[in-house]
Design an enzyme around this catalytic site. Structure first.
Site, PDB file in Angstrom:
ATOM      1  N   TYR A 163      -5.714   8.664   2.860  1.00 48.29           N
ATOM      2  CA  TYR A 163      -5.137   7.367   3.240  1.00 48.29           C
ATOM      3  C   TYR A 163      -6.137   6.552   4.067  1.00 48.29           C
ATOM      4  O   TYR A 163      -6.456   5.401   3.743  1.00 48.29           O
ATOM      5  CB  TYR A 163      -3.836   7.588   4.023  1.00 48.29           C
ATOM      6  N   ALA A 193       0.844  -1.194   0.000  1.00 51.48           N
ATOM      7  CA  ALA A 193       0.000   0.000   0.000  1.00 51.48           C
ATOM      8  C   ALA A 193       0.874   1.237   0.000  1.00 51.48           C
ATOM      9  O   ALA A 193       2.072   1.179   0.287  1.00 51.48           O
ATOM     10  CB  ALA A 193      -0.891   0.018   1.250  1.00 51.48           C
TER      11      ALA A 193
HETATM   12  N1  LIG Z   1       3.891   1.440   9.853  1.00 50.23           N
HETATM   13  C1  LIG Z   1       2.783   1.679  10.563  1.00 50.23           C
HETATM   14  O1  LIG Z   1       2.836   2.185  11.697  1.00 50.23           O
HETATM   15  C2  LIG Z   1       1.426   1.273   9.998  1.00 50.23           C
HETATM   16  C3  LIG Z   1       0.267   1.598  10.733  1.00 50.23           C
HETATM   17  C4  LIG Z   1      -0.973   1.209  10.221  1.00 50.23           C
HETATM   18  C5  LIG Z   1      -1.062   0.506   9.042  1.00 50.23           C
HETATM   19  N2  LIG Z   1       0.072   0.225   8.327  1.00 50.23           N
HETATM   20  C6  LIG Z   1      -0.061  -0.519   7.057  1.00 50.23           C
HETATM   21  O2  LIG Z   1       0.882  -1.587   7.053  1.00 50.23           O
HETATM   22  C7  LIG Z   1       1.309  -1.866   5.727  1.00 50.23           C
HETATM   23  C8  LIG Z   1       2.825  -1.893   5.677  1.00 50.23           C
HETATM   24  O3  LIG Z   1       3.341  -0.639   6.115  1.00 50.23           O
HETATM   25  P1  LIG Z   1       4.897  -0.359   6.183  1.00 50.23           P
HETATM   26  O4  LIG Z   1       5.110   0.634   7.259  1.00 50.23           O
HETATM   27  O5  LIG Z   1       5.633  -1.640   6.214  1.00 50.23           O
HETATM   28  O6  LIG Z   1       5.115   0.379   4.794  1.00 50.23           O
HETATM   29  P2  LIG Z   1       6.235   0.151   3.674  1.00 50.23           P
HETATM   30  O7  LIG Z   1       6.116   1.308   2.731  1.00 50.23           O
HETATM   31  O8  LIG Z   1       7.551  -0.110   4.294  1.00 50.23           O
HETATM   32  O9  LIG Z   1       5.733  -1.184   2.955  1.00 50.23           O
HETATM   33  C9  LIG Z   1       4.795  -1.205   1.902  1.00 50.23           C
HETATM   34  C10 LIG Z   1       5.326  -2.138   0.835  1.00 50.23           C
HETATM   35  O10 LIG Z   1       4.361  -2.197  -0.234  1.00 50.23           O
HETATM   36  C11 LIG Z   1       5.076  -2.104  -1.469  1.00 50.23           C
HETATM   37  N3  LIG Z   1       4.150  -1.574  -2.491  1.00 50.23           N
HETATM   38  C12 LIG Z   1       3.607  -0.337  -2.554  1.00 50.23           C
HETATM   39  N4  LIG Z   1       2.827  -0.237  -3.643  1.00 50.23           N
HETATM   40  C13 LIG Z   1       2.855  -1.451  -4.258  1.00 50.23           C
HETATM   41  C14 LIG Z   1       2.246  -1.982  -5.429  1.00 50.23           C
HETATM   42  N5  LIG Z   1       1.453  -1.242  -6.210  1.00 50.23           N
HETATM   43  N6  LIG Z   1       2.488  -3.263  -5.760  1.00 50.23           N
HETATM   44  C15 LIG Z   1       3.314  -4.047  -4.991  1.00 50.23           C
HETATM   45  N7  LIG Z   1       3.929  -3.590  -3.887  1.00 50.23           N
HETATM   46  C16 LIG Z   1       3.700  -2.307  -3.522  1.00 50.23           C
HETATM   47  C17 LIG Z   1       6.232  -1.177  -1.187  1.00 50.23           C
HETATM   48  O11 LIG Z   1       7.275  -1.268  -2.125  1.00 50.23           O
HETATM   49  C18 LIG Z   1       6.635  -1.639   0.219  1.00 50.23           C
HETATM   50  O12 LIG Z   1       7.576  -2.690   0.152  1.00 50.23           O
HETATM   51  C19 LIG Z   1       0.672  -0.794   4.845  1.00 50.23           C
HETATM   52  O13 LIG Z   1      -0.487  -1.346   4.246  1.00 50.23           O
HETATM   53  C20 LIG Z   1       0.287   0.300   5.834  1.00 50.23           C
HETATM   54  O14 LIG Z   1      -0.814   1.047   5.376  1.00 50.23           O
HETATM   55  C21 LIG Z   1       1.314   0.606   8.782  1.00 50.23           C
END
Ligand SMILES: NC(=O)c1ccc[n+]([C@@H]2O[C@H](COP(=O)([O-])OP(=O)(O)OC[C@H]3O[C@@H](n4cnc5c(N)ncnc54)[C@H](O)[C@@H]3O)[C@@H](O)[C@H]2O)c1
Length: 321
Positions: free
Chosen positions: A139, A73
């Site tokens: 978002y 995402a």
């Molecule tokens: N980090 C937090 O505190 C948090 C809190 C709530 C929710 N989230 C959710 O957790 C998930 C992971 O977050 P994160 O912090 O690891 O983010 P991140 O950006 O490190 O990881 C997201 C991954 O998705 C990949 N990606 C993005 N678009 C893509 C596409 N079109 N096709 C294939 N891959 C794609 C990116 O390259 C990345 O590796 C996300 O869905 C985020 O919304 C995170």
């Protein structure tokens, strides 16, 4: 069982991949590395470079998989305000295509990364899964739309859990080294405060909030505890059922308390600078995690000191490489 991890090159996804492999699962990763890092993916996972928007890549990635954990995402709140169409395309349309391919290929188990941002500014703390969902950013709206899409899909047989994370923090020392946050820009408090210097102090957005010390309170959960909850969810999936479950610690820390914890870990003061409040920032966000305890049997075991100290160790390990 083979599990497809979308976004498995990202912060949380790569940690999930490493832990799944250590627990005996087979893993396929689909990631376009737009914000993730290929080198974070353990070599024993099957890696497919591609987007969730590409049905062919999705079909290739889903081959032999019994379940999907969907992390891929766009997830930066501020960027979503500037680029709402991009967020809709990747988060909503990308998930639509994933669900379509799963239905076509008969893959009927899904764990989805939802977020506390679906709730917006809460009227009552702690936030339960029954709290109103009034997201304040594009978002948060995209993630809520996906949760609703998954509910509709579960009526057709999908077994699904949406996990609504609060603030994820910490790092994981995997067999092949530390996996940690490497976002650019980094918007999360803990990695940023550990990089603060006198020349580049940590910005604290407001010290006049209606909290005991005037700084915002957030609920932090360690990434390893978070992944434990995903694996429990994976094992409890039930056909035609969509559960929505909060993941946090059930308690909160103010920005000042996190800074104080970090100063103890690093053994020196964290340089800070007070700046104006950011609009749309709620004063307090704390999860009610009783549903996670009841449905998943999950209890987080790592505290704020563990989150800061693991992030600190992971930053030092990558700096010394
Ligand atoms: N980090 C937090 O505190 C948090 C809190 C709530 C929710 N989230 C959710 O957790 C998930 C992971 O977050 P994160 O912090 O690891 O983010 P991140 O950006 O490190 O990881 C997201 C991954 O998705 C990949 N990606 C993005 N678009 C893509 C596409 N079109 N096709 C294939 N891959 C794609 C990116 O390259 C990345 O590796 C996300 O869905 C985020 O919304 C995170």
């Amino acid at each position: 069982m083979r599990v497809l991890v979308t976004g498995g090159a990202g912060y949380i996804g790569s940690t999930a991949v490493a832990i799944l492999l250590e627990r005996g699962y087979e893993v396929t990763v689909l990631d376009d590395c737009s914000t993730g890092h290929f080198e974070s993916v353990p070599s024993s996972a099957k890696f497919i470079s591609g987007s969730i928007l590409d049905s062919k890549a999705l079909a290739e990635a889903l081959a032999d998989c019994a379940a999907v954990i969907h992390f891929a995402a766009k997830s930066i709140v501020g960027e979503s305000v500037e680029k709402p169409d991009l967020y809709h395309e990747v988060n909503v349309e990308g998930t639509r295509r994933l669900l379509d391919e799963m239905a076509r290929l008969g893959v009927s188990k899904l764990v989805f990364s939802s977020t506390a941002a679906t709730y917006g500014e809460p009227e009552i703390i702690p936030i339960t899964e029954e709290s109103p969902t009034v997201p304040t950013s594009p978002y948060g709206r995209t993630k809520l739309e996906v949760d609703q899409m998954i509910t509709a899909e579960s009526r057709l047989g999908l077994a699904a859990v949406s996990l609504r994370y609060f603030n994820v923090a910490g790092a994981f020392n995997s067999k092949s080294g530390w996996l940690t946050e490497r976002h650019s820009p980094e918007t999360h408090l803990i990695p940023n405060l550990l990089r603060a210097s006198v020349a580049n102090p940590l910005k604290v957005f407001g010290n006049d909030w209606p909290t005991a010390d005037g700084t915002c309170i957030r609920d932090y959960v360690h990434v390893v505890d978070l992944i434990d909850a995903h694996i429990l969810a994976l094992e409890k999936l039930t056909a035609s059922k969509h559960e929505i479950i909060n993941l946090g610690s059930g308690g909160g820390y103010s920005v000042t308390q996190v800074i104080d914890a970090a100063a103890k870990v690093v053994g020196s003061d964290i340089p800070t600078q007070i700046s104006a409040r950011r609009s749309g920032d709620p004063a307090v966000l704390i999860a009610d995690i009783s549903k996670a305890k009841k449905v998943l049997g999950w209890i987080p075991t790592r505290n704020i000191k563990d989150m800061v100290s693991d992030t600190w160790k992971s930053q030092n390990a990558s700096a010394s490489k």
